[in-house]
Design an enzyme around this catalytic site. Structure first.
Site, PDB file in Angstrom:
ATOM      1  N   GLN A 120      -2.473 -12.101   7.994  1.00 46.10           N
ATOM      2  CA  GLN A 120      -2.644 -11.859   6.553  1.00 46.10           C
ATOM      3  C   GLN A 120      -1.962 -12.979   5.756  1.00 46.10           C
ATOM      4  OE1 GLN A 120      -2.553  -7.948   4.367  1.00 46.10           O
ATOM      5  NE2 GLN A 120      -0.436  -8.498   4.067  1.00 46.10           N
ATOM      6  N   MET A 173       0.853  -1.195   0.000  1.00 45.53           N
ATOM      7  CA  MET A 173       0.000   0.000   0.000  1.00 45.53           C
ATOM      8  C   MET A 173       0.890   1.246   0.000  1.00 45.53           C
ATOM      9  SD  MET A 173      -3.449  -0.991   1.987  1.00 45.53           S
ATOM     10  CE  MET A 173      -2.914  -0.780   3.660  1.00 45.53           C
ATOM     11  N   ASP A 209       2.661  -9.266   9.359  1.00 49.41           N
ATOM     12  CA  ASP A 209       1.233  -9.473   9.128  1.00 49.41           C
ATOM     13  C   ASP A 209       0.947 -10.976   9.130  1.00 49.41           C
ATOM     14  OD1 ASP A 209       0.331  -6.678   8.680  1.00 49.41           O
ATOM     15  OD2 ASP A 209       1.790  -6.788   7.073  1.00 49.41           O
ATOM     16  N   GLY A 257       5.266  -9.903   4.338  1.00 53.12           N
ATOM     17  CA  GLY A 257       6.033  -9.851   5.580  1.00 53.12           C
ATOM     18  C   GLY A 257       5.332 -10.609   6.701  1.00 53.12           C
ATOM     19  N   GLN A 258       6.128 -11.255   7.533  1.00 49.85           N
ATOM     20  CA  GLN A 258       5.561 -12.029   8.644  1.00 49.85           C
ATOM     21  C   GLN A 258       4.992 -11.148   9.754  1.00 49.85           C
ATOM     22  OE1 GLN A 258       8.614 -14.694   9.957  1.00 49.85           O
ATOM     23  NE2 GLN A 258       8.406 -16.030   8.192  1.00 49.85           N
ATOM     24  N   ARG A 308       2.885   2.697   9.263  1.00 51.00           N
ATOM     25  CA  ARG A 308       2.167   3.472  10.288  1.00 51.00           C
ATOM     26  C   ARG A 308       3.104   4.130  11.304  1.00 51.00           C
ATOM     27  NH1 ARG A 308      -2.083  -0.284   9.106  1.00 51.00           N
ATOM     28  NH2 ARG A 308      -4.012   0.888   8.850  1.00 51.00           N
ATOM     29  N   GLY A 362      11.148  -3.072   5.543  1.00 57.47           N
ATOM     30  CA  GLY A 362      10.487  -4.378   5.424  1.00 57.47           C
ATOM     31  C   GLY A 362      10.107  -4.637   3.972  1.00 57.47           C
ATOM     32  N   HIS A 363       9.488  -3.633   3.343  1.00 56.84           N
ATOM     33  CA  HIS A 363       9.136  -3.785   1.919  1.00 56.84           C
ATOM     34  C   HIS A 363      10.391  -4.025   1.080  1.00 56.84           C
ATOM     35  CE1 HIS A 363       5.547  -1.124   3.069  1.00 56.84           C
ATOM     36  NE2 HIS A 363       5.020  -2.271   2.687  1.00 56.84           N
TER      37      HIS A 363
HETATM   38  O1  PAF Z   1       0.017  -5.759   3.506  1.00 56.16           O
HETATM   39  C1  PAF Z   1      -0.422  -4.852   2.769  1.00 56.16           C
HETATM   40  O2  PAF Z   1       0.223  -3.863   2.517  1.00 56.16           O
HETATM   41  C2  PAF Z   1      -1.822  -5.006   2.201  1.00 56.16           C
HETATM   42  O3  PAF Z   1      -2.679  -5.624   3.080  1.00 56.16           O
HETATM   43  C3  PAF Z   1      -1.842  -5.717   0.835  1.00 56.16           C
HETATM   44  C4  PAF Z   1      -1.385  -7.155   0.937  1.00 56.16           C
HETATM   45  C5  PAF Z   1      -0.953  -4.976  -0.150  1.00 56.16           C
HETATM   46  C6  PAF Z   1      -3.262  -5.731   0.278  1.00 56.16           C
HETATM   47  O4  PAF Z   1      -3.760  -4.442   0.107  1.00 56.16           O
END
Ligand code: PAF
Length: 299
Positions: A155, A31, A152, A149-150, A189, A37-38
């Protein structure tokens, strides 16, 4: 200049060209507001695939509160610079009207216990929004591997289930949480925290570390873990706690007795910012990379 594609149809065509060349695609869905991390996900995607596609889309349907959606950090130019520095081939940055045009009416629900507890309990509709957008993104980008990433944890579990249930031909790769030098998990965040709040937020990491210490010292009762972690958060001044739990990383169920692969997980509010973090209890000085060995089985 990095290639940026905004329209879903253009992205499909671009993917078609990559596939026609027989190249593999590594996909990092985000997002935006990229952090270390990204970048670790992008680097792994770069190392394992011929082409790397990064998506940046603040998905409106996964936010349970409108103010959170509106205040979510957006910094496309900076993100593009970072992506360019990591040799990303294409950034897919659609608008909401491209992803959800007028009349859009199909939603994906992972209807099982994985989505009910933890963040699912405190953020109604969140995982439906994630499952829907990830399904759409996978259909557009058709990745061989997708990187998450772990941090989340839930998720990752939900997306793995989605991929399995819908027979999607993609490897879900989950990578360890990247932390700042003092232990705070990197998160888009974090930008919203004041210096003082950032100090308070560190107690989340401290609580998780305490859980690991307890595990290493032989403690087994998850009740004890949860109590000690909550005490640390409260002492630091965190009063709004969505959950403190010890769960199995695959089923997300809370066992009575902890074990090394179990994960201590926290979601708590620091001021107006909701943060999540988790750690495998492990047995050694380094947290066990709890999902890494399991991702290989998902295809
Ligand atoms: O982890 C995130 O940034 C979001 O939940 C994702 C997987 C890109 C879905 O919008």
């Amino acid at each position: 200049m990095i290639e940026v594609i905004e329209k879903t149809e253009d992205m499909r065509n671009r993917v078609g060209l990559i596939k026609a060349r027989g190249q593999t695609i590594g996909f990092v869905p985000t997002m935006g507001a990229l952090h270390d991390g990204h970048l670790s996900l992008i680097r792994r995607a770069r190392a394992e695939n011929d082409s790397v596609i990064l998506s940046i889309f603040v998905n409106p349907i996964q936010f349970d509160r409108n103010d959170d959606f509106l205040n979510y950090p957006r910094q496309l130019e900076r993100d593009l610079d970072l992506a360019s520095g990591e040799d990303v081939d294409v950034v897919f940055a659609p608008g909401a009207a491209d992803m959800y045009p007028e009349g859009y009416s199909t939603y994906v629900e992972v209807a099982c216990s994985l989505t009910r507890g933890l963040c699912g309990a405190s953020r109604p509709g969140h995982f439906g929004g994630v499952a829907t957008v990830v399904t759409k993104l996978f259909n557009i980008v058709r990745p061989d591997r997708a990187y998450f990433g772990q941090k989340d944890l839930q998720q990752v579990a939900v997306i793995k289930k989605l991929v399995k249930d819908l027979e999607m031909d993609v490897d879900v790769v989950a990578l360890p949480t990247v932390r700042d030098a003092d232990g705070l998990a990197t998160s888009s965040r974090n930008q919203r925290l004041t210096n003082k709040e950032r100090q308070t937020a560190l107690s989340i990491y401290k609580a998780l570390e305490r859980a690991r210490e307890l595990s290493i010292s032989g403690e087994k009762s998850t009740k004890v873990f949860v109590k000690e972690m909550r005490d640390i958060l409260k002492k630091a001044g965190i009063i709004r706690i969505d959950y403190v739990s010890v769960v199995d990383p695959e089923t997300l169920e809370e066992p009575d007795q902890a074990y090394p692969e179990a994960v201590a997980a926290v979601a708590a509010w620091v001021g107006s910012t909701r943060l999540i973090d988790n750690t495998a209890l492990g047995v050694g000085p380094e947290p066990k990379l709890f999902l890494q060995y399991k991702t290989q089985t998902v295809s």
